[in-house]
Design a protein around this motif. Structure first.
Motif, PDB file in Angstrom:
ATOM      1  N   TYR A 182     -19.657  77.729  37.359  1.00 22.18           N
ATOM      2  CA  TYR A 182     -18.023  77.640  37.036  1.00 22.18           C
ATOM      3  C   TYR A 182     -17.585  79.065  36.219  1.00 22.18           C
ATOM      4  CZ  TYR A 182     -17.518  73.065  39.049  1.00 22.18           C
ATOM      5  OH  TYR A 182     -17.478  71.937  39.931  1.00 22.18           O
ATOM      6  N   SER A 183     -16.607  79.549  36.318  1.00 22.07           N
ATOM      7  CA  SER A 183     -16.385  80.599  35.117  1.00 22.07           C
ATOM      8  C   SER A 183     -15.162  80.535  34.593  1.00 22.07           C
ATOM      9  CB  SER A 183     -16.214  81.914  36.090  1.00 22.07           C
ATOM     10  OG  SER A 183     -14.967  81.800  36.924  1.00 22.07           O
ATOM     11  N   GLN A 184     -15.071  80.889  33.295  1.00 23.11           N
ATOM     12  CA  GLN A 184     -13.991  80.683  32.604  1.00 23.11           C
ATOM     13  C   GLN A 184     -13.734  82.058  31.691  1.00 23.11           C
ATOM     14  OE1 GLN A 184     -14.224  78.280  28.915  1.00 23.11           O
ATOM     15  NE2 GLN A 184     -12.278  77.559  29.095  1.00 23.11           N
ATOM     16  N   LYS A 185     -12.540  82.805  31.515  1.00 20.20           N
ATOM     17  CA  LYS A 185     -12.404  84.059  30.856  1.00 20.20           C
ATOM     18  C   LYS A 185     -12.391  83.677  29.548  1.00 20.20           C
ATOM     19  CE  LYS A 185      -9.216  85.855  34.586  1.00 20.20           C
ATOM     20  NZ  LYS A 185      -7.604  86.290  34.938  1.00 20.20           N
TER      21      LYS A 185
ATOM     22  N   LYS B 240     -15.312  87.753  31.280  1.00 16.71           N
ATOM     23  CA  LYS B 240     -15.655  86.441  31.903  1.00 16.71           C
ATOM     24  C   LYS B 240     -17.046  85.679  32.034  1.00 16.71           C
ATOM     25  CE  LYS B 240     -15.877  86.127  36.590  1.00 16.71           C
ATOM     26  NZ  LYS B 240     -15.577  86.029  38.069  1.00 16.71           N
ATOM     27  N   GLU B 241     -17.231  84.472  31.622  1.00 12.56           N
ATOM     28  CA  GLU B 241     -18.520  83.888  31.477  1.00 12.56           C
ATOM     29  C   GLU B 241     -18.673  82.947  32.762  1.00 12.56           C
ATOM     30  OE1 GLU B 241     -20.896  81.270  28.114  1.00 12.56           O
ATOM     31  OE2 GLU B 241     -18.795  80.877  28.385  1.00 12.56           O
ATOM     32  N   GLU B 242     -19.740  83.196  33.420  1.00 11.00           N
ATOM     33  CA  GLU B 242     -20.049  82.447  34.585  1.00 11.00           C
ATOM     34  C   GLU B 242     -21.293  81.463  34.446  1.00 11.00           C
ATOM     35  OE1 GLU B 242     -19.373  83.590  39.193  1.00 11.00           O
ATOM     36  OE2 GLU B 242     -21.179  84.283  38.494  1.00 11.00           O
ATOM     37  N   LYS B 243     -21.416  80.310  34.373  1.00  5.77           N
ATOM     38  CA  LYS B 243     -22.721  79.558  34.306  1.00  5.77           C
ATOM     39  C   LYS B 243     -22.500  78.190  34.815  1.00  5.77           C
ATOM     40  CE  LYS B 243     -23.304  78.790  29.767  1.00  5.77           C
ATOM     41  NZ  LYS B 243     -23.411  78.961  28.433  1.00  5.77           N
TER      42      LYS B 243
ATOM     43  N   ALA C 125     -28.715  69.508  26.388  1.00  4.69           N
ATOM     44  CA  ALA C 125     -28.943  68.634  27.448  1.00  4.69           C
ATOM     45  C   ALA C 125     -28.354  69.309  28.868  1.00  4.69           C
ATOM     46  CB  ALA C 125     -28.338  67.324  27.322  1.00  4.69           C
ATOM     47  N   ILE C 126     -27.698  70.466  28.729  1.00  9.36           N
ATOM     48  CA  ILE C 126     -27.012  71.426  29.716  1.00  9.36           C
ATOM     49  C   ILE C 126     -28.532  72.341  30.240  1.00  9.36           C
ATOM     50  CG2 ILE C 126     -25.476  73.075  30.991  1.00  9.36           C
ATOM     51  CD1 ILE C 126     -24.517  70.121  30.622  1.00  9.36           C
ATOM     52  N   THR C 127     -28.635  72.368  31.556  1.00 10.96           N
ATOM     53  CA  THR C 127     -29.620  73.132  32.083  1.00 10.96           C
ATOM     54  C   THR C 127     -28.792  74.418  32.729  1.00 10.96           C
ATOM     55  OG1 THR C 127     -31.573  73.594  33.477  1.00 10.96           O
ATOM     56  CG2 THR C 127     -30.187  72.122  34.056  1.00 10.96           C
ATOM     57  N   GLN C 128     -29.548  75.805  32.782  1.00 12.61           N
ATOM     58  CA  GLN C 128     -29.065  76.764  33.620  1.00 12.61           C
ATOM     59  C   GLN C 128     -30.084  77.020  34.657  1.00 12.61           C
ATOM     60  OE1 GLN C 128     -26.110  78.362  33.168  1.00 12.61           O
ATOM     61  NE2 GLN C 128     -25.839  76.738  31.646  1.00 12.61           N
ATOM     62  N   ALA C 129     -31.083  75.837  34.843  1.00  5.02           N
ATOM     63  CA  ALA C 129     -31.785  75.970  35.992  1.00  5.02           C
ATOM     64  C   ALA C 129     -31.745  74.726  36.743  1.00  5.02           C
ATOM     65  CB  ALA C 129     -33.181  76.259  35.444  1.00  5.02           C
TER      66      ALA C 129
END
Length: 666
Positions: free
Chosen positions: A205-208, A213-216, A297-301
């Protein structure tokens, strides 16, 4: 009865295919859980025929291993006949227990198939001692506790429990509380409560923000791993330690089973057990709330499997890639596009190894150069089939008994007169509402606002018969006393009506209070409504993800239909980095918003759901009770008047959607 206190906890393993069945047995499972082809929360797993299940139950029992059958989805009205036939089959198979979510299933089992033992699924969202006690009172032998509990909470719950408890100790985590996620259902009608989740928490998802813009991945959790806490869990006398993974390959089941078996049998071997888990083909690990690892606890993989290399060539029907480990024919590979997270799974039956690289046949349009390569599983030398010779099962219940059961579920009585309920999440709304316009005003307030509420104010005392107190979906163990005292205080002030978000919240009410259930108590079928009526529930709100076809197939017309609301797509105890009250989007351009209420993260769509344009159709249908939910709406006279006008005139609310109302829930 609780188990003998000196007995070691049961190790419970998932079975999604024949290979994983034998993997669980060989790995040291004390018990297994598996599903039939329908009515289970992992419908994307291979699952089994009744004859296969019977053969596995028999084989497991011969080895001293228990078998639990998952029947843990909500059931639609048109499926009631199939459900009864399924229960008839299970009665012949005689598993050690059936795991359920739907109160309608529990009702039918208790009334018509009482020899079946029932366990409460984690989808029932049991998260405090009242939840456990309510399950006991309803004849349930074991409860699967919510994954989001802390160690002190678990200690208090298990110390009070008079029935068996079960806890997930390894495997995938959902961002939302199990049983409270509507995101997949909202996006396309594939409901998590129907075993068809499309995993929106695993999406980017992305947020301005100020710097662009951050996408992750905002919601993708690491995998649960509690092997470092086995001693503490043993001290809590939790009866069963459960591994998630009916969608996982046999190698995962085998490796995880052997690891936890080793650590349970000999705590001195814990480090060796952890080494086995390092290659379980899952994601990064967290001990989550129990281990106080919430912040990371959140992963980016988000991809499962072991990253082994990259595609270096994709052309002419061949995919060539490097690998950091040696591979064998029959392994399962996952190719991932790091740009958009697109994934392609391949069973590599014919690997060609040349010049230090591997080549397989594949479509270059599907798998491109620079894609990442993951090992998703290895072929085990275990049986792929189970012998069902000699297994005899009558597939269908008798026509007469089926008819008697279905007739016994039908509702009778006239359609109710028109009534309009309204839900508010702020006391500011009382300045703008004409209370005479509504049958009931449902107060859904934060703990802070409850403390500010003056139940003896003139506006409340003059209309106290119209006010309903609504409890939240999650009440942690430490807050039970707050809500019990709140209920007592408001009852003494003359407010006697309560809406429950979990049926166990009946135990918070003083004698003489009136209990109703909101849309979080799922009633997708007449049997579930029968359960509510037997339990003394006065009024009930139909589920938000329900559809008109399912409503029409049932015989009840007395429920309250939500006609305007912002659905809780995610409802989670887990904080996220998204800025509060700020829009964010998925890659399809869908817009959503984050809210925080009493420490709970709630994700809603940016636009409301409304079916005000179908009011006349609903009334012709026999549905005359409606709910307008003003939660997350800015309090103003204009806002409420606009919504009321659209309902009165049968108009469509601007920029609204209709959720599953016209498309049938899958």
């Amino acid at each position: 009865m609780k188990r003998n206190e000196i007995q070691a906890p049961e190790l419970l393993l998932p079975v999604g295919n024949i290979e994983s069945f034998y993997a669980a047995l060989d790995g040291g499972a004390d018990a297994i859980y598996l599903g039939l082809k329908n009515f289970n929360a992992r419908n994307r797993a291979m699952n089994f025929t009744p004859w296969q299940v019977a053969a596995m139950v028999k084989e497991a029992r011969n080895r001293g291993v228990k078998s639990y059958i998952t029947l843990n989805t909500v059931i639609r009205n048109f499926e009631m006949g199939d459900l009864i036939h399924t229960l008839f089959q299970l009665q012949q198979i005689k598993p050690d227990a059936v795991i359920v979510q739907d109160y309608g299933v529990q009702f039918i089992i208790r009334k018509y198939f009482p020899k079946l033992t029932v366990h409460a699924s984690t989808q029932m969202a049991i998260h405090n001692s009242d939840g456990v006690e309510y399950a006991r009172l309803k004849g349930i032998k074991r409860v699967v506790l919510a994954r989001e509990l802390t160690l002190p909470e678990l200690k208090r719950i298990t110390s009070k429990s008079k029935i068996e408890t079960e806890l997930f100790i390894h495997g995938a985590l959902c961002y939302s509380f199990s049983g409270m996620c509507l995101f997949s259902s909202y996006l396309g009608g594939a409901s998590a409560n129907r075993g068809l989740c499309t995993q929106p928490c695993r999406r980017i998802y992305s947020q301005k923000k100020e710097k662009g813009k951050e996408e992750k991945y905002f919601f993708s959790l690491k995998d649960n791993q509690l092997i470092d806490h086995l001693a503490e869990l043993r001290d809590l006398k939790i009866d069963s330690l459960k591994v998630e993974g009916r969608l996982k390959p046999g190698e995962y089941v085998h490796r995880v089973a052997k690891a936890y078996r080793l650590a349970l049998d000999d705590p001195n071997q814990k480090e060796d057990a952890k080494s086995l888990l390092n290659n379980d083909l899952g994601r990064e690990k967290t001990s989550y709330f129990l281990g106080k690892e919430v912040n990371n606890a959140i992963t980016q993989a988000a991809t499962t499997g072991i990253l082994i290399g990259k595609v270096i060539k994709s052309a002419d029907g061949k995919i060539t890639f490097n690998s950091t480990i040696s591979l064998e024919n029959g392994c399962r590979l996952r190719f991932r596009n790091p740009q958009n997270d697109k994934q392609v799974d391949v069973k590599a039956d014919q690997l060609l190894f040349e010049n230090g690289n591997y080549t397989i046949e594949g479509d270059p349009k599907e798998i491109k150069k620079t894609y990442e390569v993951y090992l998703a599983g290895n072929k085990l030398k275990l049986p792929q089939k189970i012998n069902t010779d000699g297994i005899q099962i009558r597939e269908h219940e008798s026509t007469e008994k089926l008819k008697n059961i279905l007739n016994g579920l039908k509702m009778k009585g006239n359609s109710p007169k028109r009534e309009l309920f309204i839900r508010i999440d702020s006391l500011k709304w009382l300045e703008f509402l004409r209370l005479e316009d509504f049958t009931g005003i449902i107060l859904q307030l934060t703990t802070t606002e409850w403390e500010y509420l003056s139940a003896h104010s003139e506006v409340i005392q003059k209309n106290k018969e119209k006010f309903f107190v609504e409890f939240p979906k999650f009440i942690p163990e430490g807050k039970l006393g707050f809500y019990r005292e709140l209920a007592s205080t408001l009852f003494c002030a003359g407010i006697h009506s309560f809406f429950l978000s979990h049926l166990s919240q009946k135990l918070l009410l003083p004698n003489g209070a009136t209990a109703s259930s909101n849309e979080n108590v799922y009633i997708f079928n007449d049997a579930a409504i029968r359960f509510l009526k037997e339990d003394g529930i006065r009024q009930y709100i139909y589920p938000q993800e329900n559809d008109i076809a399912n409503m029409g197939k049932g015989t009840d017309r007395n429920g309250i239909v939500p006609v305007y609301f912002y659905p809780h797509l995610f409802y989670s105890r887990m904080p996220v980095e998204l800025e509060k009250e700020t829009l964010f989007t998925d890659r399809n351009g869908e817009k959503f918003r984050k809210h925080v209420r009493d420490g709970i993260t709630i994700i809603t769509p940016a636009n409301p759901v409304s079916v005000t344009q179908y009011r006349e159709k609903l009334e012709r249908f026999g549905c005359n009770r409606f709910l307008i939910d003003l939660s997350f709406v800015e309090p103003s006279k204009e806002n409420i008047q606009s919504i009321l006008a659209d309902l009165r005139n049968g108009n469509t609310v601007k920029d609204s959607t209709i959720f599953n109302f016209k498309r049938e829930l899958k």
